[in-house]
Design a protein around this motif. Structure first.
Motif, PDB file in Angstrom:
ATOM      1  N   ILE A 169      20.366  46.890  34.137  1.00  0.00           N
ATOM      2  CA  ILE A 169      21.631  46.947  33.393  1.00  0.00           C
ATOM      3  C   ILE A 169      21.907  45.635  32.664  1.00  0.00           C
ATOM      4  O   ILE A 169      21.829  45.571  31.439  1.00  0.00           O
ATOM      5  N   GLU A 170      22.231  44.572  33.415  1.00  0.00           N
ATOM      6  CA  GLU A 170      22.624  43.300  32.783  1.00  0.00           C
ATOM      7  C   GLU A 170      21.498  42.755  31.916  1.00  0.00           C
ATOM      8  O   GLU A 170      20.370  42.569  32.381  1.00  0.00           O
ATOM      9  N   SER A 195      23.156  46.425  28.774  1.00  0.00           N
ATOM     10  CA  SER A 195      24.526  45.935  28.633  1.00  0.00           C
ATOM     11  C   SER A 195      24.571  44.415  28.636  1.00  0.00           C
ATOM     12  O   SER A 195      23.659  43.762  29.152  1.00  0.00           O
ATOM     13  N   VAL A 243      29.789  41.425  32.110  1.00  0.00           N
ATOM     14  CA  VAL A 243      29.834  41.462  33.568  1.00  0.00           C
ATOM     15  C   VAL A 243      30.430  40.165  34.117  1.00  0.00           C
ATOM     16  O   VAL A 243      31.314  40.178  34.984  1.00  0.00           O
ATOM     17  N   LEU A 271      34.047  41.639  34.690  1.00  0.00           N
ATOM     18  CA  LEU A 271      33.957  42.250  36.009  1.00  0.00           C
ATOM     19  C   LEU A 271      34.040  41.242  37.156  1.00  0.00           C
ATOM     20  O   LEU A 271      34.684  41.511  38.179  1.00  0.00           O
ATOM     21  N   TRP A 326      35.187  47.683  41.626  1.00  0.00           N
ATOM     22  CA  TRP A 326      34.961  48.131  40.248  1.00  0.00           C
ATOM     23  C   TRP A 326      35.134  49.638  40.115  1.00  0.00           C
ATOM     24  O   TRP A 326      35.675  50.111  39.116  1.00  0.00           O
ATOM     25  N   PHE A 377      37.524  51.235  37.387  1.00  0.00           N
ATOM     26  CA  PHE A 377      37.100  52.213  36.375  1.00  0.00           C
ATOM     27  C   PHE A 377      37.907  53.500  36.511  1.00  0.00           C
ATOM     28  O   PHE A 377      38.314  54.091  35.519  1.00  0.00           O
ATOM     29  N   SER A 393      33.120  50.293  30.722  1.00  0.00           N
ATOM     30  CA  SER A 393      31.848  49.576  30.720  1.00  0.00           C
ATOM     31  C   SER A 393      31.372  49.264  29.307  1.00  0.00           C
ATOM     32  O   SER A 393      31.941  49.728  28.326  1.00  0.00           O
ATOM     33  N   ALA A 442      28.801  50.875  42.029  1.00  0.00           N
ATOM     34  CA  ALA A 442      29.141  50.200  40.768  1.00  0.00           C
ATOM     35  C   ALA A 442      28.377  50.823  39.607  1.00  0.00           C
ATOM     36  O   ALA A 442      28.927  51.010  38.515  1.00  0.00           O
ATOM     37  N   GLN A 443      27.099  51.148  39.824  1.00  0.00           N
ATOM     38  CA  GLN A 443      26.296  51.779  38.777  1.00  0.00           C
ATOM     39  C   GLN A 443      26.890  53.124  38.381  1.00  0.00           C
ATOM     40  O   GLN A 443      26.984  53.466  37.198  1.00  0.00           O
ATOM     41  N   TRP A 447      29.950  52.586  36.374  1.00  0.00           N
ATOM     42  CA  TRP A 447      29.579  52.001  35.086  1.00  0.00           C
ATOM     43  C   TRP A 447      29.133  53.084  34.099  1.00  0.00           C
ATOM     44  O   TRP A 447      29.597  53.144  32.969  1.00  0.00           O
ATOM     45  N   SER A 488      31.730  54.826  30.317  1.00  0.00           N
ATOM     46  CA  SER A 488      31.298  54.141  29.102  1.00  0.00           C
ATOM     47  C   SER A 488      32.229  54.474  27.944  1.00  0.00           C
ATOM     48  O   SER A 488      32.930  55.490  27.964  1.00  0.00           O
TER      49      SER A 488
END
Length: 241
Positions: free
Chosen positions: A14-15, A19, A24, A28, A95, A99, A106, A136-137, A140, A144
């Motif tokens: 991800i990071e 994204s 983050v 976040l 998170w 969300f 995200s 968290a995933q 995320w 979106s």
């Protein structure tokens, strides 16, 4: 230059890959830091919190560490950007709630979502492997700016259910869990150590190098590299995108 791969599945970091790391770190991380104390005191009976607190105490070598000591440790690990499993678990809880409330939305680079949708439509299975927790995933991808992306994803892996991201066995474990032959898996990440571990497990790997990301200047070693997902062409079962 376009990179061409014939694979059955793509596994995504991800990071720095799908994204912006800056989102983050700047959005976040402060959000979780401001809520650790409340989480530890108000949701102390939550099974995920109970497990994470036990892991923090084990990490500290202090089975009697109180809430204040635990919060201090979490903040210190956050400052170090340490990929500690209990930290990621508790961040995931916070998170997910953020969300769900709509406090957080995200971030995905503009080239990512169209590519994921195209690969999914072509029959390529998509998985996520991030140091952030599965919770968290899930939050995320569900939150979106382009809507809920979870239907595109076949599975989520983190340091708890797969293992550390720079260890070869973690990638072997994911291959076994997905049932996909290692050589038919493609891993996308911005971190050379992760790419090395995936390759050592028999996977194919591509380094994603985005200007402004922390690992951009370091590069991705001797791995193939792409600046965007647009530069990666995927084929599977004889169908080429």
């Amino acid at each position: 230059m376009t990179l061409h791969y014939d694979v059955d599945a793509v596994v995504l970091d991800i990071e720095g890959t799908t994204s912006a790391t800056g989102f983050v770190v700047d959005v976040l991380y402060p959000y979780s830091r401001s809520r650790f104390g409340a989480l530890l005191s108000e949701q102390s009976g939550d099974p995920d919190v109970v497990r994470a607190v036990a892991q923090v105490r084990e990490e500290l070598g202090d089975p009697d560490a109180d809430t204040s000591r635990i919060e201090k440790a979490l903040n210190a690990w956050l400052d170090e950007d340490r990929k500690a499993t209990p930290l990621k678990t508790l961040q995931g809880v916070i998170w997910s709630e953020g969300f769900a409330r709509g406090d957080l939305v995200s971030h995905f680079y503009d080239d990512v979502v169209p590519a994921l949708r195209a690969w999914h439509t072509a029959g390529v299975r998509l998985y996520v492997y991030s140091s952030g927790s599965v919770a968290a995933q899930r939050a995320w991808f569900a939150s979106s700016p382009q809507g809920d992306l979870l239907p595109l994803v076949s599975g989520l892996y983190d340091t708890e259910n797969a293992g550390p991201k720079q260890e070869t066995e973690s990638y072997a474990r994911i291959a076994r869990a997905t049932g996909v032959a290692p050589k038919r898996l493609l891993f996308l990440s911005d971190r050379p150590g992760e790419l090395d571990a995936a390759r050592a497990a028999g996977w194919q790997a591509v380094g994603i190098r985005r200007s402004g990301e922390p690992y951009f200047e370091q590069g991705v070693g001797d791995h193939a590299q792409a600046g965007t997902f647009d530069e990666i062409d995927i084929s599977t079962s004889g169908s080429t995108l």
